[in-house]
Write a protein that holds these residues in place. Structure first.
Motif, PDB file in Angstrom:
ATOM      1  N   PHE A  45       0.519  -0.784   0.299  1.00  0.00           N
ATOM      2  CA  PHE A  45       0.043   0.533  -0.287  1.00  0.00           C
ATOM      3  C   PHE A  45       0.780   1.198   0.216  1.00  0.00           C
ATOM      4  CE2 PHE A  45       0.797  -0.140   4.324  1.00  0.00           C
ATOM      5  CZ  PHE A  45       0.751   1.524   4.967  1.00  0.00           C
ATOM      6  N   ARG A  46       1.954   1.401   0.461  1.00  0.00           N
ATOM      7  CA  ARG A  46       3.021   2.085   0.463  1.00  0.00           C
ATOM      8  C   ARG A  46       3.458   2.944  -1.027  1.00  0.00           C
ATOM      9  NH1 ARG A  46       3.297   5.878   2.517  1.00  0.00           N
ATOM     10  NH2 ARG A  46       5.636   6.821   2.922  1.00  0.00           N
ATOM     11  N   VAL A  47       3.636   1.366  -1.474  1.00  0.00           N
ATOM     12  CA  VAL A  47       4.016   2.204  -3.669  1.00  0.00           C
ATOM     13  C   VAL A  47       2.642   2.559  -3.811  1.00  0.00           C
ATOM     14  CG1 VAL A  47       4.371   1.222  -5.475  1.00  0.00           C
ATOM     15  CG2 VAL A  47       5.172  -0.331  -2.992  1.00  0.00           C
ATOM     16  N   THR A  48       1.788   2.030  -3.690  1.00  0.00           N
ATOM     17  CA  THR A  48       0.080   3.198  -4.083  1.00  0.00           C
ATOM     18  C   THR A  48       0.588   3.885  -4.120  1.00  0.00           C
ATOM     19  OG1 THR A  48      -1.174   0.975  -3.817  1.00  0.00           O
ATOM     20  CG2 THR A  48      -1.831   2.640  -4.650  1.00  0.00           C
ATOM     21  N   GLU A  49       0.232   4.553  -1.971  1.00  0.00           N
ATOM     22  CA  GLU A  49       0.387   5.571  -1.715  1.00  0.00           C
ATOM     23  C   GLU A  49       1.495   7.119  -2.653  1.00  0.00           C
ATOM     24  OE1 GLU A  49      -1.694   4.587   3.120  1.00  0.00           O
ATOM     25  OE2 GLU A  49       1.016   5.197   2.402  1.00  0.00           O
ATOM     26  N   ARG A  50       2.212   6.316  -2.609  1.00  0.00           N
ATOM     27  CA  ARG A  50       3.614   7.702  -3.045  1.00  0.00           C
ATOM     28  C   ARG A  50       3.620   6.929  -4.609  1.00  0.00           C
ATOM     29  NH1 ARG A  50       9.378   6.181  -0.887  1.00  0.00           N
ATOM     30  NH2 ARG A  50       9.547   7.957  -1.999  1.00  0.00           N
ATOM     31  N   ALA A  51       2.628   6.203  -4.903  1.00  0.00           N
ATOM     32  CA  ALA A  51       2.447   6.681  -7.156  1.00  0.00           C
ATOM     33  C   ALA A  51       1.857   7.833  -7.138  1.00  0.00           C
ATOM     34  CB  ALA A  51       2.142   5.212  -7.108  1.00  0.00           C
ATOM     35  N   VAL A  55      -1.577   6.544 -12.398  1.00  0.00           N
ATOM     36  CA  VAL A  55      -2.085   5.549 -11.654  1.00  0.00           C
ATOM     37  C   VAL A  55      -3.668   5.570 -11.895  1.00  0.00           C
ATOM     38  CG1 VAL A  55      -2.561   4.967  -9.188  1.00  0.00           C
ATOM     39  CG2 VAL A  55      -0.429   6.229 -10.128  1.00  0.00           C
ATOM     40  N   GLU A  56      -3.990   6.607 -12.083  1.00  0.00           N
ATOM     41  CA  GLU A  56      -5.477   6.140 -12.260  1.00  0.00           C
ATOM     42  C   GLU A  56      -6.693   5.302 -13.620  1.00  0.00           C
ATOM     43  OE1 GLU A  56      -7.394   5.688  -9.460  1.00  0.00           O
ATOM     44  OE2 GLU A  56      -7.016   7.138  -7.911  1.00  0.00           O
ATOM     45  N   ARG A 116      -4.960   0.193  -0.981  1.00  0.00           N
ATOM     46  CA  ARG A 116      -5.195   0.041  -1.928  1.00  0.00           C
ATOM     47  C   ARG A 116      -3.663  -0.456  -2.629  1.00  0.00           C
ATOM     48  NH1 ARG A 116      -6.578   5.038  -5.574  1.00  0.00           N
ATOM     49  NH2 ARG A 116      -5.989   3.047  -7.622  1.00  0.00           N
ATOM     50  N   MET A 117      -3.829  -1.978  -2.869  1.00  0.00           N
ATOM     51  CA  MET A 117      -2.121  -2.280  -2.642  1.00  0.00           C
ATOM     52  C   MET A 117      -1.676  -2.226  -4.505  1.00  0.00           C
ATOM     53  SD  MET A 117      -1.507  -3.690   0.504  1.00  0.00           S
ATOM     54  CE  MET A 117      -3.498  -4.270   1.412  1.00  0.00           C
ATOM     55  N   TRP A 118      -0.670  -2.373  -4.032  1.00  0.00           N
ATOM     56  CA  TRP A 118       0.917  -2.390  -5.988  1.00  0.00           C
ATOM     57  C   TRP A 118       0.359  -3.692  -6.340  1.00  0.00           C
ATOM     58  CZ3 TRP A 118       1.080   1.873  -8.894  1.00  0.00           C
ATOM     59  CH2 TRP A 118       1.428   2.257  -9.826  1.00  0.00           C
ATOM     60  N   PHE A 119      -1.070  -4.124  -6.533  1.00  0.00           N
ATOM     61  CA  PHE A 119      -0.799  -5.389  -6.794  1.00  0.00           C
ATOM     62  C   PHE A 119      -0.897  -5.849  -8.534  1.00  0.00           C
ATOM     63  CE2 PHE A 119      -3.151  -9.663  -6.740  1.00  0.00           C
ATOM     64  CZ  PHE A 119      -2.388 -10.401  -4.564  1.00  0.00           C
ATOM     65  N   ASN A 120       0.539  -5.676  -8.720  1.00  0.00           N
ATOM     66  CA  ASN A 120       1.133  -5.663 -10.242  1.00  0.00           C
ATOM     67  C   ASN A 120       2.500  -6.723 -10.093  1.00  0.00           C
ATOM     68  OD1 ASN A 120       2.495  -3.413 -10.495  1.00  0.00           O
ATOM     69  ND2 ASN A 120       0.526  -2.683  -9.742  1.00  0.00           N
ATOM     70  N   ILE A 175      10.951   3.677  -5.232  1.00  0.00           N
ATOM     71  CA  ILE A 175       9.691   3.924  -5.257  1.00  0.00           C
ATOM     72  C   ILE A 175       9.990   2.545  -3.656  1.00  0.00           C
ATOM     73  CG2 ILE A 175       7.952   4.090  -3.761  1.00  0.00           C
ATOM     74  CD1 ILE A 175       7.428   6.114  -6.122  1.00  0.00           C
ATOM     75  N   ILE A 176       9.569   1.490  -5.183  1.00  0.00           N
ATOM     76  CA  ILE A 176       9.983   0.407  -3.660  1.00  0.00           C
ATOM     77  C   ILE A 176      11.376   0.254  -3.389  1.00  0.00           C
ATOM     78  CG2 ILE A 176       9.621  -2.695  -4.745  1.00  0.00           C
ATOM     79  CD1 ILE A 176       7.874  -2.024  -6.856  1.00  0.00           C
ATOM     80  N   GLU A 177      12.365   0.762  -3.850  1.00  0.00           N
ATOM     81  CA  GLU A 177      13.233  -0.297  -2.705  1.00  0.00           C
ATOM     82  C   GLU A 177      13.406   0.862  -1.659  1.00  0.00           C
ATOM     83  OE1 GLU A 177      16.179  -1.071  -3.173  1.00  0.00           O
ATOM     84  OE2 GLU A 177      16.045  -2.772  -4.926  1.00  0.00           O
TER      85      GLU A 177
END
Length: 384
Positions: A213-219, A227-228, A306-310, A342-344
């Motif tokens: 979820f932290r990846v989604t928030e920052r993205a 993103v949308e 909201r998970m970065w599920f990809n 961001i993921i790193e």
């Protein structure tokens, strides 16, 4: 008071059954300043106390987690939204027998609901200090957790070891296995990933993970429109697999092994059930086509996150794979590169120790593998 350490303003004392006169405004202001300055420390202490608490309705005749587990610490650990990530559970000091794998299995079997709650709340639980020595003992611990087995389907070369236990990705140790949710591309994916360190690497070889979820928030902070747009359109993935396994590649699992058949018609049938199409190539390899898939997902019981599920970053623009918008539109390379950064930045990691068991909420965490010197042997069980 600015920058005051918790040790400067707090001491541990027992609660007394007594009344005191209200303090001055200055005392109140000092207390509030101290709490604000040490907010993360206070959240961590609350999390530690809550970690070993059972539901109030639990029968007192049943074994309590606090009878068996203590909360520990590990390098790389963080406090996120008031929870330790990962939550580290070690044997309690009540008895040396607590460190035996049979005792661990019995404790987990008696407290399955409690363990489930901790994995979901903390996204990751590290069992450390228990005498789990090999695949058979690890398999017994996994069985005690009570989560049904789910067969691995994916490009990573793996070997069955014992019961529900397989090797983790057998691709060359010098290669980096990129961050991913396990089996994210197919319709049925595991909810839990359980990893076991049988042989810790002498250098490198960490298994970093990221609260998704932290990846989604920052993205969303940096690329809200992109993103949308991608979430609305969906994603399309392709991946090429050889006929036979190639252990020289971290994505070298052959399609015959992946689908459990050498018959192309049967492979197509099984692929369709998993939500993918196949395109046969002249050299006997096959291109798998998947999509549309969403960019993010929200799963029940996980605070609406909201998970970065990809797996856009891991597959975009690679020689053997691609990730595009479902309508065929290209995803900007600059966007993919920044998401990778961001993921790193959000990743957590610790040094494996022999006998460690790491339980990951696969719906909430991306995980990876750092390059490693040999030997390294990590085993895995995937659970519904």
């Amino acid at each position: 008071m600015e920058g005051a350490s918790k040790d400067d303003v707090f001491i541990v004392d027992e609660c007394k059954d007594q009344r005191k006169e209200s303090g001055s405004n200055e005392d109140y202001a000092a207390l509030m300043a101290a709490l604000n300055a040490n907010r993360e420390w206070l959240q961590a202490k609350v999390s530690i106390n809550n970690a070993l608490a059972m539901d109030g309705g639990a029968s007192q005749s049943q074994p309590q987690p606090s009878d068996f587990f203590s909360v520990g610490e590990c390098e790389g650990q963080r406090t996120i939204d008031g929870e330790q990530v990962p939550l580290v559970l070690t044997p309690s000091a009540a008895g040396k027998d607590h460190a035996r794998h049979e005792a661990l299995a019995a404790a987990l079997r008696a407290n399955r609901g409690w363990l489930e709650g901790k994995v979901v709340a903390n996204s990751a639980v590290l069992l450390r200090g228990f005498d789990v020595r090999d695949a058979a003992e690890f398999d017994a611990v996994v069985e005690a957790m009570g989560w049904p087995d789910i067969r691995y389907v994916g490009p990573a070369p793996r070997t069955h070891v014992h019961g529900r236990v397989w090797t983790a990705n057998e691709g060359p140790l010098e290669q980096f296995v990129y961050f991913h949710h396990e089996m994210v591309l197919i319709k049925e994916f595991p909810e839990k990933i359980v990893l076991f360190c049988e042989v810790p690497p002498p250098e490198g070889g960490e298994t970093p993970f990221v609260p998704s979820f932290r990846v989604t928030e920052r993205a969303l902070e940096e690329f809200p429109e992109m993103v949308e747009e991608l979430d609305a359109k969906g994603l399309r993935y392709t991946l090429t697999a050889l006929s036979k396994n190639d252990t020289k590649s971290m994505r070298g699992r052959g399609w015959e092994d992946a689908f459990g058949t050498s018959d192309k018609a049967e492979a197509e049938k099984r692929a369709k059930a998993l939500g993918m199409e196949l395109e046969w190539l002249p050299d006997g390899s096959v291109k798998t086509i998947l999509g549309p898939r969403t960019l993010t997902r929200v799963f029940p019981g996980r605070r609406g996150r909201r998970m970065w599920f990809n797996t856009v970053v891991g597959m975009h623009g690679k020689e053997e794979s691609s990730a595009t918008a479902a309508d065929g539109g290209e995803i900007p390379a600059s966007f993919v590169q920044r998401i990778g950064e961001i993921i790193e930045e959000e990743s957590l990691q610790f040094r494996w120790r022999r006998g460690d068991i790491l339980i990951l909420d696969n719906l909430a965490t991306l995980h990876a593998r750092r390059p490693s010197l040999p030997p390294r042997r990590i085993l895995v069980a995937t659970c519904k």
